[in-house]
Design a protein around this motif. Sequence first.
Motif, short mmCIF file in Angstrom:
data_model
loop_
_atom_site.label_atom_id
_atom_site.label_comp_id
_atom_site.label_asym_id
_atom_site.label_seq_id
_atom_site.Cartn_x
_atom_site.Cartn_y
_atom_site.Cartn_z
N VAL A 173 0.84 -1.20 0.00
CA VAL A 173 0.00 0.00 0.00
C VAL A 173 0.87 1.25 0.00
O VAL A 173 0.60 2.23 -0.72
N GLN A 174 1.94 1.25 0.81
CA GLN A 174 2.81 2.42 0.87
C GLN A 174 3.45 2.70 -0.49
O GLN A 174 3.58 3.84 -0.92
N GLY A 175 3.86 1.62 -1.18
CA GLY A 175 4.51 1.79 -2.48
C GLY A 175 3.59 2.42 -3.52
O GLY A 175 3.97 3.36 -4.22
N GLY A 176 2.37 1.90 -3.63
CA GLY A 176 1.43 2.45 -4.59
C GLY A 176 0.99 3.86 -4.24
O GLY A 176 0.76 4.70 -5.13
N HIS A 177 0.88 4.13 -2.94
CA HIS A 177 0.55 5.47 -2.46
C HIS A 177 1.59 6.47 -2.97
O HIS A 177 1.24 7.55 -3.48
N GLY A 178 2.85 6.09 -2.87
CA GLY A 178 3.92 6.95 -3.35
C GLY A 178 3.84 7.18 -4.85
O GLY A 178 4.08 8.29 -5.34
N GLN A 179 3.49 6.13 -5.59
CA GLN A 179 3.36 6.27 -7.05
C GLN A 179 2.24 7.23 -7.42
O GLN A 179 2.38 8.05 -8.33
N ILE A 180 1.10 7.11 -6.75
CA ILE A 180 -0.04 7.98 -7.04
C ILE A 180 0.35 9.44 -6.80
O ILE A 180 0.06 10.32 -7.61
N ASN A 199 -4.59 -8.76 0.19
CA ASN A 199 -3.17 -8.50 0.05
C ASN A 199 -2.71 -8.70 -1.39
O ASN A 199 -3.01 -9.72 -2.01
N HIS A 200 -2.00 -7.75 -1.91
CA HIS A 200 -1.48 -7.70 -3.27
C HIS A 200 -2.56 -7.47 -4.31
O HIS A 200 -2.26 -7.40 -5.51
N GLN A 201 -3.82 -7.37 -3.89
CA GLN A 201 -4.90 -6.95 -4.78
C GLN A 201 -5.78 -5.97 -4.00
O GLN A 201 -6.98 -6.16 -3.87
N THR A 202 -5.14 -4.95 -3.49
CA THR A 202 -5.83 -3.92 -2.71
C THR A 202 -6.01 -2.71 -3.62
O THR A 202 -5.12 -2.37 -4.39
N TRP A 203 -7.16 -2.06 -3.53
CA TRP A 203 -7.53 -1.02 -4.48
C TRP A 203 -7.61 0.34 -3.79
O TRP A 203 -8.18 0.46 -2.71
N TYR A 204 -7.07 1.36 -4.46
CA TYR A 204 -7.13 2.72 -3.94
C TYR A 204 -8.51 3.29 -4.32
O TYR A 204 -8.68 3.91 -5.37
N LEU A 239 -6.54 -0.39 -14.33
CA LEU A 239 -7.16 0.87 -13.89
C LEU A 239 -8.18 1.35 -14.93
O LEU A 239 -9.28 1.79 -14.58
N LYS A 240 -7.83 1.21 -16.18
CA LYS A 240 -8.72 1.63 -17.27
C LYS A 240 -10.00 0.79 -17.29
O LYS A 240 -11.09 1.30 -17.52
N ARG A 241 -9.86 -0.51 -17.01
CA ARG A 241 -10.99 -1.42 -17.18
C ARG A 241 -11.80 -1.64 -15.90
O ARG A 241 -12.98 -2.00 -15.96
N PHE A 242 -11.16 -1.41 -14.73
CA PHE A 242 -11.88 -1.61 -13.46
C PHE A 242 -12.08 -0.31 -12.68
O PHE A 242 -12.81 -0.30 -11.69
N GLY A 243 -11.42 0.76 -13.09
CA GLY A 243 -11.69 2.06 -12.52
C GLY A 243 -10.85 2.47 -11.32
O GLY A 243 -10.96 3.61 -10.87
N TYR A 244 -9.98 1.56 -10.82
CA TYR A 244 -9.21 1.86 -9.61
C TYR A 244 -7.81 1.29 -9.73
O TYR A 244 -7.61 0.22 -10.31
N TYR A 245 -6.84 1.99 -9.15
CA TYR A 245 -5.45 1.55 -9.18
C TYR A 245 -5.26 0.46 -8.13
O TYR A 245 -5.84 0.50 -7.05
N SER A 246 -4.39 -0.51 -8.45
CA SER A 246 -4.14 -1.64 -7.55
C SER A 246 -2.76 -1.52 -6.93
O SER A 246 -1.84 -0.97 -7.54
N THR A 247 -2.62 -2.05 -5.72
CA THR A 247 -1.39 -1.86 -4.97
C THR A 247 -0.17 -2.49 -5.62
O THR A 247 0.92 -1.94 -5.52
N GLU A 248 -0.33 -3.62 -6.23
CA GLU A 248 0.88 -4.37 -6.57
C GLU A 248 1.45 -4.02 -7.92
O GLU A 248 0.77 -3.60 -8.84
N SER A 249 2.74 -4.25 -8.03
CA SER A 249 3.53 -3.88 -9.19
C SER A 249 3.02 -4.56 -10.45
O SER A 249 2.24 -5.50 -10.42
N ASN A 250 3.52 -4.07 -11.56
CA ASN A 250 3.16 -4.62 -12.86
C ASN A 250 3.40 -6.13 -12.91
O ASN A 250 2.56 -6.90 -13.37
#
Length: 501
Positions: A173-180, A199-204, A239-250
């Motif tokens: 979560v911290q990592g994706g937060h920083g990316q956003i 875990n690893h599929q958490t949505w902002y 994100l484009k298809r589900f509407g929300y960014y996910s925590t885990e890396s590509n």
Amino acid sequence: MSFKIAFIGAGSIGFTRGLLRDLLAVQEFHNIEVAFTDISLENLEMVTQLCQRDIDENGLDIQIQATPNRREALRDAKYIFSVVRIGGLEAFKHDVDIPLKYGIDQCVGDTLCAGGIMYGQRGIVEMLAICKDIREVAASDCLLLNYANPMAMLTWACHKYGGVRTIGLCHGVQGGHGQIAEAFGLKKEEVDIICAGINHQTWYISVKHNGEDLTEKVLEAFENHPEFLKTEKVRIDMLKRFGYYSTESNGHLSEYVPWYRKRPEEINEWIDLGTWINGETGGYLRVCTEGRNWFKTDFPNWLKEPAYEYRADHRGEEHGSYIIEALETGRVYRGHFNVVNKGIISNLPDDAIVEVPGYVDRNGMNIPHVGELPIGCAAVCNVSISVQRLAVEAAVNGDDMLLRQAMMMDPLVGAVCNPKEIWQLVDEMLVAQEKWLPQYTKAIKEAKQRLSAGELIPTKDYQGAARLKVKTVEELAENKEAARKNAAESDKAKERPSATK
């Protein structure tokens, strides 16, 4: 304050040394007891030497109790960190290489997919043994802080079958937060988030800045970011298809769903080799192997480097030390934790382990009601939860039929393999990992018989769509700073240099 903290799997240099630094940066914790335990005497000795040197140079009167006897390390412990990797890199290699023979191309293989499911089979049986020791010798109010993967499966087993209070912790979560924040050109502390899922599929599901809701602008921000547009293609597409960014890396996300890694000729369209976490085949296995090899080779030099300074401004972002600080001092901490759902997310199963926001103080951990996830995000999570539930029950009961069903239900395994291939894949992985799977004795015997009987489905000599060679120690020495940083970090994708592809 004086209480005991134990580290299981303390030979994990990345987690152990950093977590200890974070804990001892808290002034009130300068009289705590610390115990390390690991099955590798060599790793235990090296990490203990390094951490004791840090303690001594910070002027603290703490003597680490280092022992291969787990029960002795756990005796009277109030807090226990689990940072284990059951089977080590030997088993991890099987998790990656055997599925490749069947066309299953994983970047990580530690959470879902064939590798994650098998990692869970090894981990759960050992975690339940750890829980038994905790119940028998640790403090009666002991809290287990689990950093080991597969996070959801292990935490699920500890809650349902281990009889030990357990919180699962992760830095995703911290990592994706920083990316956003970076995508919007803001500082991380300027962006308020609500993140929920598994875990690893958490949505902002909520992103705000100064009260302004930016959630619907996240896609545009990422599509306009020159680096993320290259390195996070899967996450942006989701994100484009589900509407929300996910925590885990590509790389992580690409192996949890059926769409991005099922056709070898398409994988390179979705990944980037600038950094392993963006999709490299077996990328995490490679960097872990390089990190271990470098640490063992370069260890004498680590003792010559300056010690970690136990200062508040040197603390990392891992949740563990902040949770203990909040429980012991009453200072409020807000983080994201893996707990049993029990209605927190109303459209995910109650028995699932969910990753959700929470607050900690002297009264304990308090988790607010999240409500419903967006229905598409919930659907993605529910598929994974079904795999997790099957895998947990398989591991606890040594039931290879449930294990095979977990593999069939896994999104990527099911997209690549037919049922007969999955049956043979499971046979191969059970036999290869026999020494870590005592609960499967009967199933492994039967699997050996089938594999030796002939008439096997042909497999491939396949190295994956994007496999890079493990660097030798000599090659690592060409950039010692990068090699040391990789070995020392718990988050081995914390720094992501610009794409090279």
